[in-house]
Scaffold this motif. Structure first.
Motif, PDB file in Angstrom:
ATOM      1  N   PHE A 388       0.499  -1.675   2.424  1.00 57.11           N
ATOM      2  CA  PHE A 388      -0.083  -2.747   1.613  1.00 57.11           C
ATOM      3  C   PHE A 388      -1.592  -2.756   1.805  1.00 57.11           C
ATOM      4  O   PHE A 388      -2.101  -2.566   2.905  1.00 57.11           O
ATOM      5  CB  PHE A 388       0.493  -4.108   2.049  1.00 57.11           C
ATOM      6  N   THR A 389      -2.316  -2.960   0.694  1.00 52.43           N
ATOM      7  CA  THR A 389      -3.756  -3.145   0.762  1.00 52.43           C
ATOM      8  C   THR A 389      -4.167  -4.106  -0.340  1.00 52.43           C
ATOM      9  O   THR A 389      -3.695  -3.993  -1.491  1.00 52.43           O
ATOM     10  CB  THR A 389      -4.523  -1.812   0.636  1.00 52.43           C
ATOM     11  N   THR A 390      -5.017  -5.048  -0.005  1.00 53.53           N
ATOM     12  CA  THR A 390      -5.436  -6.035  -1.011  1.00 53.53           C
ATOM     13  C   THR A 390      -6.219  -5.379  -2.143  1.00 53.53           C
ATOM     14  O   THR A 390      -6.244  -5.893  -3.264  1.00 53.53           O
ATOM     15  CB  THR A 390      -6.291  -7.136  -0.356  1.00 53.53           C
ATOM     16  N   SER A 391      -6.817  -4.246  -1.896  1.00 55.24           N
ATOM     17  CA  SER A 391      -7.589  -3.578  -2.951  1.00 55.24           C
ATOM     18  C   SER A 391      -6.676  -3.024  -4.049  1.00 55.24           C
ATOM     19  O   SER A 391      -7.108  -2.853  -5.194  1.00 55.24           O
ATOM     20  CB  SER A 391      -8.443  -2.454  -2.356  1.00 55.24           C
ATOM     21  N   THR A 392      -5.423  -2.766  -3.734  1.00 53.38           N
ATOM     22  CA  THR A 392      -4.466  -2.246  -4.712  1.00 53.38           C
ATOM     23  C   THR A 392      -3.426  -3.284  -5.129  1.00 53.38           C
ATOM     24  O   THR A 392      -3.115  -3.421  -6.315  1.00 53.38           O
ATOM     25  CB  THR A 392      -3.739  -1.015  -4.137  1.00 53.38           C
ATOM     26  N   HIS A 393      -2.925  -4.015  -4.146  1.00 56.16           N
ATOM     27  CA  HIS A 393      -1.804  -4.914  -4.400  1.00 56.16           C
ATOM     28  C   HIS A 393      -2.221  -6.362  -4.639  1.00 56.16           C
ATOM     29  O   HIS A 393      -1.370  -7.200  -4.937  1.00 56.16           O
ATOM     30  CB  HIS A 393      -0.810  -4.846  -3.230  1.00 56.16           C
ATOM     31  N   GLY A 394      -3.500  -6.640  -4.479  1.00 57.40           N
ATOM     32  CA  GLY A 394      -3.976  -7.990  -4.739  1.00 57.40           C
ATOM     33  C   GLY A 394      -3.847  -8.909  -3.536  1.00 57.40           C
ATOM     34  O   GLY A 394      -3.257  -8.566  -2.513  1.00 57.40           O
ATOM     35  N   CYS A 395      -4.408 -10.116  -3.684  1.00 58.91           N
ATOM     36  CA  CYS A 395      -4.449 -11.079  -2.588  1.00 58.91           C
ATOM     37  C   CYS A 395      -3.306 -12.077  -2.726  1.00 58.91           C
ATOM     38  O   CYS A 395      -3.506 -13.249  -3.092  1.00 58.91           O
ATOM     39  CB  CYS A 395      -5.795 -11.803  -2.564  1.00 58.91           C
ATOM     40  N   SER A 396      -2.127 -11.624  -2.438  1.00 59.18           N
ATOM     41  CA  SER A 396      -0.934 -12.448  -2.588  1.00 59.18           C
ATOM     42  C   SER A 396      -0.061 -12.304  -1.353  1.00 59.18           C
ATOM     43  O   SER A 396       0.317 -11.182  -0.975  1.00 59.18           O
ATOM     44  CB  SER A 396      -0.139 -12.019  -3.827  1.00 59.18           C
ATOM     45  N   LEU A 397       0.265 -13.424  -0.708  1.00 58.17           N
ATOM     46  CA  LEU A 397       1.110 -13.383   0.482  1.00 58.17           C
ATOM     47  C   LEU A 397       2.523 -12.925   0.128  1.00 58.17           C
ATOM     48  O   LEU A 397       3.168 -12.214   0.907  1.00 58.17           O
ATOM     49  CB  LEU A 397       1.143 -14.771   1.143  1.00 58.17           C
ATOM     50  N   ASN A 398       3.008 -13.301  -1.066  1.00 61.29           N
ATOM     51  CA  ASN A 398       4.340 -12.859  -1.490  1.00 61.29           C
ATOM     52  C   ASN A 398       4.396 -11.343  -1.618  1.00 61.29           C
ATOM     53  O   ASN A 398       5.371 -10.700  -1.212  1.00 61.29           O
ATOM     54  CB  ASN A 398       4.728 -13.503  -2.822  1.00 61.29           C
ATOM     55  N   ARG A 399       3.340 -10.752  -2.192  1.00 62.07           N
ATOM     56  CA  ARG A 399       3.321  -9.285  -2.316  1.00 62.07           C
ATOM     57  C   ARG A 399       3.155  -8.635  -0.936  1.00 62.07           C
ATOM     58  O   ARG A 399       3.690  -7.556  -0.677  1.00 62.07           O
ATOM     59  CB  ARG A 399       2.196  -8.854  -3.267  1.00 62.07           C
ATOM     60  N   PHE A 400       2.399  -9.293  -0.062  1.00 61.50           N
ATOM     61  CA  PHE A 400       2.279  -8.822   1.327  1.00 61.50           C
ATOM     62  C   PHE A 400       3.674  -8.694   1.946  1.00 61.50           C
ATOM     63  O   PHE A 400       4.031  -7.648   2.512  1.00 61.50           O
ATOM     64  CB  PHE A 400       1.425  -9.808   2.123  1.00 61.50           C
ATOM     65  N   TYR A 401       4.473  -9.760   1.831  1.00 55.61           N
ATOM     66  CA  TYR A 401       5.818  -9.732   2.414  1.00 55.61           C
ATOM     67  C   TYR A 401       6.694  -8.674   1.745  1.00 55.61           C
ATOM     68  O   TYR A 401       7.414  -7.916   2.413  1.00 55.61           O
ATOM     69  CB  TYR A 401       6.490 -11.097   2.273  1.00 55.61           C
ATOM     70  N   SER A 402       6.648  -8.589   0.428  1.00 55.24           N
ATOM     71  CA  SER A 402       7.536  -7.671  -0.284  1.00 55.24           C
ATOM     72  C   SER A 402       7.247  -6.216   0.062  1.00 55.24           C
ATOM     73  O   SER A 402       8.157  -5.380   0.084  1.00 55.24           O
ATOM     74  CB  SER A 402       7.425  -7.885  -1.798  1.00 55.24           C
ATOM     75  N   HIS A 403       5.980  -5.885   0.341  1.00 57.65           N
ATOM     76  CA  HIS A 403       5.627  -4.507   0.693  1.00 57.65           C
ATOM     77  C   HIS A 403       5.845  -4.197   2.175  1.00 57.65           C
ATOM     78  O   HIS A 403       6.012  -3.026   2.544  1.00 57.65           O
ATOM     79  CB  HIS A 403       4.166  -4.224   0.327  1.00 57.65           C
ATOM     80  N   CYS A 404       5.837  -5.232   3.032  1.00 54.76           N
ATOM     81  CA  CYS A 404       5.919  -5.003   4.478  1.00 54.76           C
ATOM     82  C   CYS A 404       7.318  -5.199   5.047  1.00 54.76           C
ATOM     83  O   CYS A 404       7.613  -4.680   6.132  1.00 54.76           O
ATOM     84  CB  CYS A 404       4.941  -5.921   5.216  1.00 54.76           C
ATOM     85  N   GLU A 405       8.159  -5.968   4.351  1.00 50.20           N
ATOM     86  CA  GLU A 405       9.509  -6.187   4.852  1.00 50.20           C
ATOM     87  C   GLU A 405      10.290  -4.874   4.878  1.00 50.20           C
ATOM     88  O   GLU A 405      10.155  -4.035   3.991  1.00 50.20           O
ATOM     89  CB  GLU A 405      10.240  -7.205   3.969  1.00 50.20           C
ATOM     90  N   GLY A 406      11.077  -4.724   5.925  1.00 46.13           N
ATOM     91  CA  GLY A 406      11.858  -3.493   6.085  1.00 46.13           C
ATOM     92  C   GLY A 406      11.162  -2.455   6.939  1.00 46.13           C
ATOM     93  O   GLY A 406      11.730  -1.400   7.216  1.00 46.13           O
ATOM     94  N   TYR A 407       9.928  -2.756   7.365  1.00 42.02           N
ATOM     95  CA  TYR A 407       9.174  -1.820   8.214  1.00 42.02           C
ATOM     96  C   TYR A 407       8.939  -2.457   9.584  1.00 42.02           C
ATOM     97  O   TYR A 407       8.548  -3.622   9.678  1.00 42.02           O
ATOM     98  CB  TYR A 407       7.838  -1.456   7.572  1.00 42.02           C
ATOM     99  N   GLU A 408       9.164  -1.648  10.597  1.00 45.85           N
ATOM    100  CA  GLU A 408       8.992  -2.134  11.963  1.00 45.85           C
ATOM    101  C   GLU A 408       8.691  -0.956  12.873  1.00 45.85           C
ATOM    102  O   GLU A 408       9.460   0.019  12.864  1.00 45.85           O
ATOM    103  CB  GLU A 408      10.280  -2.844  12.416  1.00 45.85           C
ATOM    104  N   PRO A 409       7.545  -1.003  13.596  1.00 47.70           N
ATOM    105  CA  PRO A 409       6.509  -2.033  13.620  1.00 47.70           C
ATOM    106  C   PRO A 409       5.514  -1.827  12.470  1.00 47.70           C
ATOM    107  O   PRO A 409       5.662  -0.907  11.670  1.00 47.70           O
ATOM    108  CB  PRO A 409       5.848  -1.797  14.972  1.00 47.70           C
TER     109      PRO A 409
END
Length: 583
Positions: A388-409
């Motif tokens: 996830f990067t705000t320069s591509t995906h925008g400044c949205s917490l929902n999009r932050f979660y949708s792109h980062c969920e399922g990844y650990e760490p």
């Protein structure tokens, strides 16, 4: 607990004991090299009434000047090891090899492949006794066909031969160490998988307990894991005999954890010597750094005594054997997922970011390598993957979660509009936040940490790593807390804190719904914000638009503000860990 430890439990009379002690356990030794060690003195204390006294004598060098006493203690400790039902003994050796105290030709006994080309250290053995070590190792290879990688065995065998009456007794001692089956205890790594995971575990411990030495390694070596892969050889192979014998005293009493302690102490002394003799640090080929450390260890007696080395080793506040075992198992699992098996002999394992495939708008390839050197070894085997990067995906917490969920760490990087850079290593999947419903609930593990890049790079780990007593303090405080404190959802949570015995510095438990007065508030998130680090403040707080944030000291990481206390985000990136291995 009081325990009776008789060095000769099968003997019924003093005459029997005298007969045993009359056996010369120094026939393989070149006594001209043994200094003031007594060959003929009576064995001294041969009975211990409690384990505490035995441990104290091992650590203080009680047996160092009395060869017979040390030999007797070793034989009893080795005979007390719980072993597999069928463990080859001295009689097996005599049947297969015969028994000889005379000169053997080393070339007649090829060293097993599992020693990985490791030479037999002479220590204070007679030159002709090296052939006896070869003979013992050759017989071990035949009796233990499952051993695929054990480069420390030549040193262990050579050391034990100093206190053995004959080759057969030495063989039985080595066999018992290899066949030890006590749950949770191991003495020697016998596969490449176990050996490599131990190297990774050592690297993790260096991160935690020798940050200055680790910083030196990152600054000078091209491949840090390659340097750390020598850690066992430093202790069992490179240390001079007077040091190695003292380590063996404690190793046989306290187990594998001692080797980690001594290797960490060696690295601390090496860093101190480098700091005193070097002004500028330059990047070198890893082989040059490895050789430099080896020379230092081989000549450690010029600057450090055995007492000082052990004093330094036991001053390091390591976590329990259980915690280290959990970390070792996690590292083994990571290696297995990358294709390393129990049976294979060796595989190159590199722990470095491929600069050709890395591109970030926040940090350089060099900076990401430095950050990579901080993360747990089993994840550092992976390559960074932009999620996830705000320069591509925008400044949205929902999009932050949708792109980062399922990844650990994950690794979060932030650049402010003032050019400051900070971030966090986050051990747990962001999807875990959903367990708290709409409430802001902390979760994560003690592997999380926060960091800043400027004015200089600095990492801030879980405060309990350096101050384990805080886990108990936190629990006491939680017990006294009233239910009224649970109303503030942003800081206090409904369920009581975990038992401090379960609070892991690494990974043993996932802490969820931790109380506000606990020092284990790692990460939290809901629709309004994400928080990293809690307790009297947040290391990082970021709003729902990923636009504004604040940073302050928090109890969990005991960090200063990571940048300006109130900041505006210019760019935020989240990186995952691509599960591939370079070779």
């Amino acid at each position: 607990t009081r325990v009776q430890i008789s060095l000769f439990p099968s003997l019924n009379s003093w005459s029997d004991m005298t007969e045993v002690m009359a056996v010369d356990c120094g026939v393989f030794v070149d006594w001209s090299q043994m200094g003031d060690v007594s060959r003929d003195a009576a064995p001294g204390k041969t009975e211990y009434k409690d384990l505490k006294e035995l441990k104290q004598h091992a650590r203080s060098g009680q047996w160092a000047k009395n060869h017979s006493q040390r030999s007797a203690v070793y034989q009893q400790l080795l005979k007390a090891l719980p072993c597999r039902t069928v463990t080859p003994d001295a009689a097996v050796y005599r049947d297969i090899v015969g028994n000889s105290n005379s000169k053997r030709n080393p070339s007649a006994y090829t060293l097993p492949e599992f020693v990985d080309g490791t030479a037999v250290p002479c220590y204070c053995l007679k030159a002709e006794s090296v052939g006896s070590v070869h003979a013992v190792l050759s017989c071990v290879a035949g009796q233990f066909p499952d051993i695929s990688h054990c480069p420390s065995l030549p040193a262990v065998t050579a050391l034990l031969l100093h206190w053995s009456a004959d080759e057969a007794q030495c063989f039985e001692s080595v066999s018992r160490m290899l066949a030890c089956n006590e749950p949770g205890r191991r003495l020697l790594d016998q596969t490449f998988l176990a050996y490599q995971s131990a190297c990774m575990t050592f690297g993790d411990l260096v991160h935690k307990y020798c940050p200055a030495a680790h910083k030196l390694m990152v600054a000078t070596a091209t491949d840090v894991l390659e340097v750390y892969s020598d850690w066992q050889r430093w202790v069992l192979g490179d240390l001079p005999f007077s040091f190695a014998a003292r380590v063996m005293d404690v190793f046989l009493v306290e187990g594998y954890k001692v080797l980690y302690r001594v290797a960490l102490a060696i690295l601390k002394f090496y860093r101190k010597q480098r700091a005193a003799t070097s002004s500028a640090l330059t990047k070198q080929d890893s082989a040059a750094v490895r050789r430099d450390i080896q020379v230092f260890v081989q000549n450690i007696g010029k600057s450090v005594t055995p007492d000082k080395l052990l004093e330094k080793a036991f001053s390091i506040r390591l976590f329990s054997r259980k915690e280290i075992t959990l970390l070792q198992l996690a590292n083994e699992k990571s290696l297995q997922q990358k294709g390393i098996t129990v049976k294979q002999k060796r595989q190159n394992v590199h722990l470095a970011v491929n600069a050709d495939n890395f591109s970030s708008e926040i940090v350089s390839a060099k900076e990401i390598r430095d950050i990579w050197s901080w993360i747990p070894e089993r994840f550092a085997l992976c390559q960074p993957q932009l999620l996830f990067t705000t320069s591509t995906h925008g400044c949205s917490l929902n999009r932050f979660y949708s792109h980062c969920e399922g990844y650990e760490p994950t690794l979060m990087l932030i650049r402010t509009i003032d050019g400051e850079v900070c971030g966090a290593f986050l051990s747990t999947d962001w999807e875990e936040r959903k367990r708290g419903g709409n409430k802001l609930s902390f979760f994560g593990t003690g592997e999380c940490f926060v960091f800043r890049m400027k004015p200089e790079m600095e990492r801030y780990e879980w405060v309990v790593i350096k101050h384990p007593e805080l886990a108990n303090t936190a629990q006491s405080a939680d017990d006294e807390q009233t239910s009224a404190n649970n109303n503030d959802a942003s800081q206090s949570l409904e369920e009581p804190a975990a038992d401090p015995s379960q609070l892991s510095p690494f990974l043993s438990t996932r802490h969820f719904n931790l109380n506000s007065r606990n020092t284990s508030m790692f990460m939290a998130g809901n629709v309004d914000s994400i928080i990293i680090g809690g307790g009297e403040g947040n290391a990082l707080y970021i709003d729902s638009e990923l636009n504004h944030g604040r940073t302050e000291r928090c109890l969990t990481f005991d960090n200063p503000p990571l940048c300006a206390e109130s900041f505006q985000i210019a760019l935020l990136e989240v990186w995952g860990f691509k599960d591939t291995m370079t070779s």
